[in-house]
Structure formats: C-alpha cells, structure tokens
Design an enzyme around this catalytic site. Sequence first.
Site, PDB file in Angstrom:
ATOM      1  N   CYS A  95       0.800  -1.221   0.000  1.00  0.00           N
ATOM      2  CA  CYS A  95       0.000   0.000   0.000  1.00  0.00           C
ATOM      3  C   CYS A  95       0.842   1.284   0.000  1.00  0.00           C
ATOM      4  O   CYS A  95       1.399   1.635  -1.032  1.00  0.00           O
ATOM      5  CB  CYS A  95      -0.969  -0.066   1.178  1.00  0.00           C
ATOM      6  SG  CYS A  95      -2.419   0.961   0.941  1.00  0.00           S
ATOM      7  N   HIS A 191      -3.184  -5.727   2.261  1.00  0.00           N
ATOM      8  CA  HIS A 191      -2.830  -6.011   3.645  1.00  0.00           C
ATOM      9  C   HIS A 191      -3.370  -7.431   3.852  1.00  0.00           C
ATOM     10  O   HIS A 191      -3.498  -8.187   2.919  1.00  0.00           O
ATOM     11  CB  HIS A 191      -3.534  -5.023   4.593  1.00  0.00           C
ATOM     12  CG  HIS A 191      -3.276  -3.586   4.250  1.00  0.00           C
ATOM     13  ND1 HIS A 191      -2.130  -2.938   4.610  1.00  0.00           N
ATOM     14  CD2 HIS A 191      -4.015  -2.673   3.580  1.00  0.00           C
ATOM     15  CE1 HIS A 191      -2.172  -1.686   4.189  1.00  0.00           C
ATOM     16  NE2 HIS A 191      -3.304  -1.497   3.552  1.00  0.00           N
TER      17      HIS A 191
HETATM   18  N1  GLN Z   1      -2.237   6.870   2.034  1.00  0.00           N
HETATM   19  C1  GLN Z   1      -2.311   5.912   1.009  1.00  0.00           C
HETATM   20  C2  GLN Z   1      -3.692   5.788   0.358  1.00  0.00           C
HETATM   21  O1  GLN Z   1      -4.716   5.926   1.026  1.00  0.00           O
HETATM   22  C3  GLN Z   1      -1.873   4.576   1.572  1.00  0.00           C
HETATM   23  C4  GLN Z   1      -2.903   3.918   2.455  1.00  0.00           C
HETATM   24  C5  GLN Z   1      -2.412   2.658   3.088  1.00  0.00           C
HETATM   25  O2  GLN Z   1      -1.197   2.405   3.118  1.00  0.00           O
HETATM   26  N2  GLN Z   1      -3.317   1.873   3.635  1.00  0.00           N
HETATM   27  O3  GLN Z   1      -3.749   5.571  -0.827  1.00  0.00           O
END
Ligand code: GLN
Length: 241
Positions: A95, A191
């Site tokens: 992510c 995740h």
């Molecule tokens: N801030 C980034 C997004 O929302 C990454 C989010 C995350 O790592 N869960 O795209």
Amino acid sequence: MSKGEVHVVHLYPREMSIYGDLGNTRALSARLTRHGYTPVVHNHHPGAVFPEQAHLVLGGGGQDSGQARVEADLEAIGPRLTELAAGGTPMLMICGMYQLFGNAFVTVDGKRLPGLGILDVTTQGNPKRMIGPVVMSTDFGDVVGYENHSGLTRLAGGQAAFGRVRSGFGNNGEDGTEGARTGNVFGTYLHGPIIPANPCFADALLAYAVPLATGAAFRPGELDDTLADEAHTRQVARLVG
Ligand code: GLN
C-alpha cells in the site's frame, strides 16, 4: 543446526505498518525459524544507517502523513534499495510503501511525494476510498487479502502487475490489475496481512532470499499450514466461489 542466517529489513515499522503489516515481518521470521533458518530482523527507522546485510526487505502501509515522514530517508537509502532490487533481493511493499516504490504519489490534497521508481507506477489520491477483501490470481495461485486505499495506481506500459483481481478494486478499480512486480520486487495493496494469509507466496519470497543469504538453494521444512489454508479457501469461496 541452523541452515544459515537470513537478514530481514523492515522499513519504517513506526510510520508504515498499518492494518497489521508488521505481521508480515513476524510471519516471515517465524517461517524462517520453522524451516530451520535463523532470521535476523532489522527495523530501519528514518535517519538510521541502512543495515549492512539485507536479504529480504519489507514495507507496510501507512497514512499520507506517515508517507511524508519517511520521504527524506527513503530518498537517502534509495540508491541502496535500487541496487539490492537489481541484484534480485526480494522485496514486498504494501500500500503506502508500494506507492513510494513507484514514480510518485500525489495525495488527494495535491501534495506530490516523489517515489523511488523501482516499480514503474504512478499513484493519484482520490476522494473515494477503495476498501474491502480481495482475491487476485497471481503466479503463486490465488492470493487473498484486504485493501484500504485512496490512491489510484496506474501501471506504465511494460510494467507487469502482481496479479489480476477476481474480487476487489486492486490498483484502480478499472483495469483489473493489482500491484506490480519487477524481478523479485512486489508492490501490492493487499494487507491481510498478506504473508500469514498466503503461505505459498510467503515461501516463494523465502526461496528468493535464502540463496542470497546462504549461497545454497532454499531447503524448506515440513510446515503445517492447515489453519492458513482453511482461511484462504474460505475467503476465495466467499468472494468468487
Ligand atoms: N495513504 C495511502 C492511500 O490511502 C496509503 C494507504 C495505506 O497504506 N493503507 O492511498
């Protein structure tokens, strides 16, 4: 007797380890032990010297603010990461760190965070978040996990995806791609955490790391993955069965 030491580097565990991504490091380290190897885990924090030995590099998700906090350090260690990636070191970036391994992440407020460009992808923040469980098909079979991101990621022409979504949004909710793969570097929105949920993919990463660490091929032990396999089967059946 140990089959050898494997050095695992976790990038920014304080700033970038949301939704249980620390579990990836714990699970890989536990699997190494159960396979008969000795894991040595290095937590790399902003401003610290990058570990001398690195056979497997992991990074997790985080909020836009966490990404901004690691930005300067990532630029500083970028050349080392690029060199390790070119030498075949397996890396798994989830992510927020996936976005920063790309060319750039432009937040929903228009702030541009430059990335390392190890993966040829670009991400644009977007007011609508993409949230939910995912199943995608990959070179390692079906991989399951959970996504929660605002960024819309586009692959440049020629950049391979990690997988194709069977259920879920993936990179952008439009083109069916999920994540990116260049050599042994994997970026993904999954995740899950992805490693405990997908033992087959976990061992594939170890099979790339072990020869770099020990000079010999990965010699897996007999592991009982019944619980993970049952949960995996249930998620696939529930979403695409
Ligand atoms: N801030 C980034 C997004 O929302 C990454 C989010 C995350 O790592 N869960 O795209």
